[in-house]
Write an enzyme that holds these catalytic residues in place. Structure first.
Site, PDB file in Angstrom:
ATOM      1  N   LYS A   1       0.794  -1.234   0.000  1.00 47.92           N
ATOM      2  CA  LYS A   1       0.000   0.000   0.000  1.00 47.92           C
ATOM      3  C   LYS A   1       0.821   1.277   0.000  1.00 47.92           C
ATOM      4  O   LYS A   1       0.344   2.318  -0.445  1.00 47.92           O
ATOM      5  CB  LYS A   1      -0.919   0.032   1.231  1.00 47.92           C
TER       6      LYS A   1
ATOM      7  N   LYS B   1      -6.160 -12.798  -2.823  1.00 46.55           N
ATOM      8  CA  LYS B   1      -7.176 -12.941  -1.777  1.00 46.55           C
ATOM      9  C   LYS B   1      -8.416 -12.103  -2.134  1.00 46.55           C
ATOM     10  O   LYS B   1      -8.301 -11.089  -2.833  1.00 46.55           O
ATOM     11  CB  LYS B   1      -6.616 -12.524  -0.412  1.00 46.55           C
TER      12      LYS B   1
ATOM     13  N   LYS C   1     -12.046  -6.221  -0.379  1.00 51.21           N
ATOM     14  CA  LYS C   1     -13.063  -5.178  -0.578  1.00 51.21           C
ATOM     15  C   LYS C   1     -12.653  -4.226  -1.693  1.00 51.21           C
ATOM     16  O   LYS C   1     -13.471  -3.682  -2.399  1.00 51.21           O
ATOM     17  CB  LYS C   1     -13.180  -4.281   0.674  1.00 51.21           C
TER      18      LYS C   1
HETATM   19  P1  TYM Z   1      -9.165  -5.917   8.368  1.00 54.25           P
HETATM   20  O1  TYM Z   1     -10.412  -5.202   8.640  1.00 54.25           O
HETATM   21  O2  TYM Z   1      -8.330  -5.483   7.212  1.00 54.25           O
HETATM   22  O3  TYM Z   1      -9.465  -7.455   8.157  1.00 54.25           O
HETATM   23  C1  TYM Z   1     -10.301  -8.099   9.074  1.00 54.25           C
HETATM   24  C2  TYM Z   1     -10.002  -9.574   9.120  1.00 54.25           C
HETATM   25  O4  TYM Z   1     -10.367 -10.207   7.902  1.00 54.25           O
HETATM   26  C3  TYM Z   1      -9.304 -11.051   7.490  1.00 54.25           C
HETATM   27  N1  TYM Z   1      -9.377 -11.162   6.010  1.00 54.25           N
HETATM   28  C4  TYM Z   1      -9.415 -12.328   5.359  1.00 54.25           C
HETATM   29  N2  TYM Z   1      -9.391 -13.604   5.797  1.00 54.25           N
HETATM   30  C5  TYM Z   1      -9.466 -14.576   4.879  1.00 54.25           C
HETATM   31  N3  TYM Z   1      -9.577 -14.357   3.541  1.00 54.25           N
HETATM   32  C6  TYM Z   1      -9.605 -13.094   3.052  1.00 54.25           C
HETATM   33  N4  TYM Z   1      -9.729 -12.893   1.748  1.00 54.25           N
HETATM   34  C7  TYM Z   1      -9.520 -12.005   3.984  1.00 54.25           C
HETATM   35  N5  TYM Z   1      -9.515 -10.646   3.856  1.00 54.25           N
HETATM   36  C8  TYM Z   1      -9.430 -10.146   5.106  1.00 54.25           C
HETATM   37  C9  TYM Z   1      -8.051 -10.363   7.984  1.00 54.25           C
HETATM   38  O5  TYM Z   1      -6.984 -11.256   8.085  1.00 54.25           O
HETATM   39  C10 TYM Z   1      -8.511  -9.881   9.343  1.00 54.25           C
HETATM   40  O6  TYM Z   1      -8.402 -10.901  10.302  1.00 54.25           O
HETATM   41  N6  TYM Z   1      -5.252  -5.481  11.131  1.00 54.25           N
HETATM   42  C11 TYM Z   1      -6.549  -6.130  11.292  1.00 54.25           C
HETATM   43  C12 TYM Z   1      -7.414  -5.364  12.266  1.00 54.25           C
HETATM   44  C13 TYM Z   1      -6.802  -5.297  13.619  1.00 54.25           C
HETATM   45  C14 TYM Z   1      -6.606  -6.369  14.517  1.00 54.25           C
HETATM   46  C15 TYM Z   1      -5.950  -5.816  15.646  1.00 54.25           C
HETATM   47  C16 TYM Z   1      -6.898  -7.719  14.449  1.00 54.25           C
HETATM   48  C17 TYM Z   1      -6.313  -4.174  14.226  1.00 54.25           C
HETATM   49  N7  TYM Z   1      -5.791  -4.478  15.447  1.00 54.25           N
HETATM   50  C18 TYM Z   1      -5.590  -6.614  16.738  1.00 54.25           C
HETATM   51  C19 TYM Z   1      -6.537  -8.507  15.559  1.00 54.25           C
HETATM   52  C20 TYM Z   1      -5.887  -7.956  16.665  1.00 54.25           C
HETATM   53  C21 TYM Z   1      -7.160  -6.257   9.903  1.00 54.25           C
HETATM   54  O7  TYM Z   1      -6.561  -6.729   9.010  1.00 54.25           O
HETATM   55  O8  TYM Z   1      -8.380  -5.844   9.727  1.00 54.25           O
END
Ligand code: TYM
Length: 339
Positions: free
Chosen positions: A115, A204, A207
């Site tokens: 990014k 993957k 969104k």
């Molecule tokens: P975010 O909102 O980008 O993603 C949320 C969760 O969705 C999972 N994910 C997927 N899993 C499987 N296949 C996919 N195609 C796919 N796309 C997204 C991500 O792995 C994530 O688990 N950084 C985190 C948010 C966060 C967080 C934390 C999580 C902030 N602080 C502390 C745990 C602990 C995130 O990626 O959010």
């Protein structure tokens, strides 16, 4: 009591990837362990504003919590739901950990490389994102952090920062989260979950992909979602096999079928292995996804906003208490507090 913790950002709607990769596993783990573990579910609203400042953030935030409830999350005394920015200790610890993490290790984070690398105009929050994530986890001594496979690198960083701080002060200030291989085992999967883009299964599901057919959103009309599964890209092997490397499209469908119905992946694989008619598998997965979305969307409609606000109010009292205690321990170690 050990803590299981996760968060999902609220940039509008979630994809089936977010849902099956992180939210559903969290709900299943939570319901299984809510008598013996703390279950922390929080909304990383500070992480959310990294990409855009959305006028609908408040509305979407409430909706995100409803997703957990509609997915079947049982509320017990051990379940704590809160907003990150309502617990200022997250930002405080973020800064302290900034003074522990190195620029080099942050530059190696794939998410940053994709990014932000090489773009001077990118905001510094994107670079620092994993350090705030580490603070989110370490404040609560969380052992298990159900996230999708794309976030495993951030979990490894969190472990490293925890161990570094503990070593520096020669005391157990933080509980390092379990290794990612053990995280996957705890979630009952062999590897981290990565739901693939339906039209380009090498990638993957995301969104931000513009193509509508490549992703299923939780708000999709269920029939339309079924059509997307029917038109998913597969391969020309005519042999159903779980092999993410060589047959990612077919493997993705098997994975979705397993997660949507809560059937172990191995059982789904045994049912379909060796079959040649991809159309039959697609029909089955399309129908599973349609049924699942119909029931999920109906449940979502029937949860009042008030239920969510009550949970947040209670959760934030708990979270501030736990997080402030940990923050004080860290501040003392860093000589920021005398007593
Ligand atoms: P975010 O909102 O980008 O993603 C949320 C969760 O969705 C999972 N994910 C997927 N899993 C499987 N296949 C996919 N195609 C796919 N796309 C997204 C991500 O792995 C994530 O688990 N950084 C985190 C948010 C966060 C967080 C934390 C999580 C902030 N602080 C502390 C745990 C602990 C995130 O990626 O959010």
């Amino acid at each position: 009591m050990e803590t299981i913790l996760t968060g999902i950002r609220v940039n509008g709607e979630l994809t089936l990837g977010n849902f099956l990769g992180a939210l559903v596993p969290m709900v299943r783990l939570a319901n299984k362990h809510n008598k013996t573990h703390n279950i922390n579910i929080f909304i990383p609203d500070l992480h959310t504003i990294i990409s855009n400042v959305d006028g609908d953030l408040q509305k979407n935030l409430v909706k995100s919590i409803k997703y957990y409830l509609a997915a079947g999350l049982e509320i017990t005394d051990n379940v704590h739901i809160y907003r990150q920015s309502y617990v200022p200790a997250h930002s405080e610890l973020n800064w302290i950990l900034n003074c522990v993490a190195s620029v080099g290790e942050l530059k190696r984070m794939t998410q940053y490389k994709e990014k932000g690398e090489g773009k001077d105009s990118v905001n510094a929050g994107i670079f620092d994102y994993p350090v705030l994530m580490a603070a989110d986890i370490l404040l609560y001594d969380a052992t298990y952090v159900p996230v999708g496979e794309d976030q495993f690198q951030h979990l490894e960083l969190t472990r490293n920062l925890a161990i570094r701080v503990n070593n520096r002060f020669d005391q157990k200030i933080f509980t390092p989260p379990a290794k990612t291989s053990d995280q996957a085992k705890f979630m009952g999967v062999n590897d981290g979950i990565r739901i693939r883009d339906l039209t380009n299964p090498e990638k993957k599901m995301s969104k931000s992909t513009p193509s509508e057919n490549s992703k299923i959103m939780l708000s999709d009309d269920p029939k339309r979602a079924a059509k997307k599964i029917m038109s998913a890209t597969t391969d020309s092997e005519a042999n159903i096999k779980f092999d993410m490397f060589n047959q990612p499209g077919i493997s993705n469908l098997l994975q979705i079928e397993s997660l949507v119905n809560d059937i172990p992946l191995q059982d789904v694989i045994s049912t379909w292995s060796g079959e040649s008619r991809y159309g039959d598998l697609k029909k089955k997965v399309a129908s599973s996804v349609q049924t699942f979305l119909e029931s999920f969307q109906e449940k979502l409609e029937n949860i009042p906003d008030d239920d969510v606000y009550k949970l947040l109010e209670k959760g934030e009292i708990y979270a501030n208490k736990v997080a402030n205690q940990k923050l004080l321990t860290v501040q003392r170690a860093f000589n920021l507090r005398q007593y």
